[in-house]
Scaffold this active site. Sequence first.
Site, mmCIF file in Angstrom:
data_model
loop_
_atom_site.group_PDB
_atom_site.id
_atom_site.type_symbol
_atom_site.label_atom_id
_atom_site.label_comp_id
_atom_site.label_asym_id
_atom_site.label_seq_id
_atom_site.Cartn_x
_atom_site.Cartn_y
_atom_site.Cartn_z
ATOM 1 N N GLU A 149 0.243 -1.207 5.517
ATOM 2 C CA GLU A 149 1.287 -0.783 6.452
ATOM 3 C C GLU A 149 1.074 0.650 6.892
ATOM 4 O O GLU A 149 1.256 0.993 8.055
ATOM 5 C CB GLU A 149 2.671 -0.917 5.795
ATOM 6 C CG GLU A 149 3.845 -0.673 6.740
ATOM 7 C CD GLU A 149 4.305 0.777 6.840
ATOM 8 O OE1 GLU A 149 5.140 1.083 7.690
ATOM 9 O OE2 GLU A 149 3.813 1.642 6.073
ATOM 10 N N ASP A 172 0.820 -1.221 0.000
ATOM 11 C CA ASP A 172 0.000 0.000 0.000
ATOM 12 C C ASP A 172 0.845 1.259 0.000
ATOM 13 O O ASP A 172 2.034 1.237 0.329
ATOM 14 C CB ASP A 172 -0.950 0.020 1.210
ATOM 15 C CG ASP A 172 -0.217 0.113 2.540
ATOM 16 O OD1 ASP A 172 0.792 -0.580 2.715
ATOM 17 O OD2 ASP A 172 -0.654 0.899 3.405
HETATM 18 ZN ZN LIG Z 1 6.683 2.347 4.017
#
Ligand SMILES: [Zn+2]
Length: 409
Positions: free
Chosen positions: A176, A82
């Site tokens: 994340e 992401d």
């Molecule tokens: Zn990162």
Amino acid sequence: MNERLLERFVKYAKVNTRSDMNSQTVPTTYSQVEFALKLAEELKEIGLEEVEYNESNGFVTATLPSNLQHKVPTIGFIAHIDTADFNAENIQPQVHTNYDGKDILLNEKLGIVISTTEFPQLANYVGKTVITTDGTTLLGADDKAGMASIVTAMEEFIQHPELPHGKIRVAFGPDEEIGRGALLFDVDHFQADFAYTLDSGVVGKFEYETFNAAQAELTIKGTSVHPGTAKDSMVNALLVAAQFATALPQEEVPEKTEGYQGFYMLSSQVGTIDEVKATYIIRDHDKETFENRKQYFAALVDQFNKTFDQPRIGLKLYDQYYNMRDIIENDLSIVELALDAYKSLGIEPDVKAFRGGTDGSIITYKGLPTPNIFTGAENLHGKYEFVSLEGMEQAAQVVIEIARMNAEK
Ligand SMILES: [Zn+2]
């Protein structure tokens, strides 16, 4: 290696894989699923084994089998799919070969440049291939650069069987940037002895110390009364919220701290006279000071509540992640291995306590020690983000060198 690395990075960067804090699905956006499925196909094509997409956590994992006669520890390499909370629609990476050291024009129409006065570190990239945005989106080198370097290193191993390596596991996961992906990472299934994320910045950076992190959510209940008749009855939640904020240590905020200094930060506050919702984050590298900070915060809430007719401040306080150092320092050999690889490649290590968290802060506490290696990217999370091809190549070389040194141990 360079051509494939560049092509791969640009291909990854163009896909919008922004995560979404407000979504409850896993991963939080469907574009991450699509990306992961395509990535799994690619990993099979380059010749990795046991390629799997895990629907319950959104991770793609794969294996590069050992080519050694003897057994060595299994190393994991991890990166996230992401991108940060910034426009990721229609990302158009711009490749500037043989960078001349001048301001980089990102977008002629909109007049957007990366200026050398604002970003003097550009001087480090003269003669290199610099990849930027077109000024309207982020680049997503965080962490597509890490992904591209890991995948290209695996491809390099497969195409050059003379490069010695033990068993390697790779994992690419979602979400994340919103601190959720790693919480679902399956360490037992991954089966590595230790791992590294490739998710730091400038070439040379290495992190095995992170913050301990907690979040505090306050709900402040007021009593809203017509201001004309409010004497002795109105309790203005907005004012209570302001008083609470200023009762916290005013020097212990991010804008006044650095290095190992921890802080409290008011990260959001919305409300009316009747009710305010406020969110604070609490950060400290030191575990004991971290615990003391949380206690101090909770005690301040109690102290405020005692001054009211009834408890008006509700507190939800919870831990988010912990400093990986407290675990990794039990066996620093995985830090030494990585830093030896840097040095063997002529890369000057830049090891500092990170004032944030990484996926490794969570994965380490799941039982898999996971420090963080550089990706070569700079100015993350915005339109001035860039990465050099040479930096990504160095990251890929670090992966190869760590495996080689581990094989020779
Ligand atoms: Zn990162």
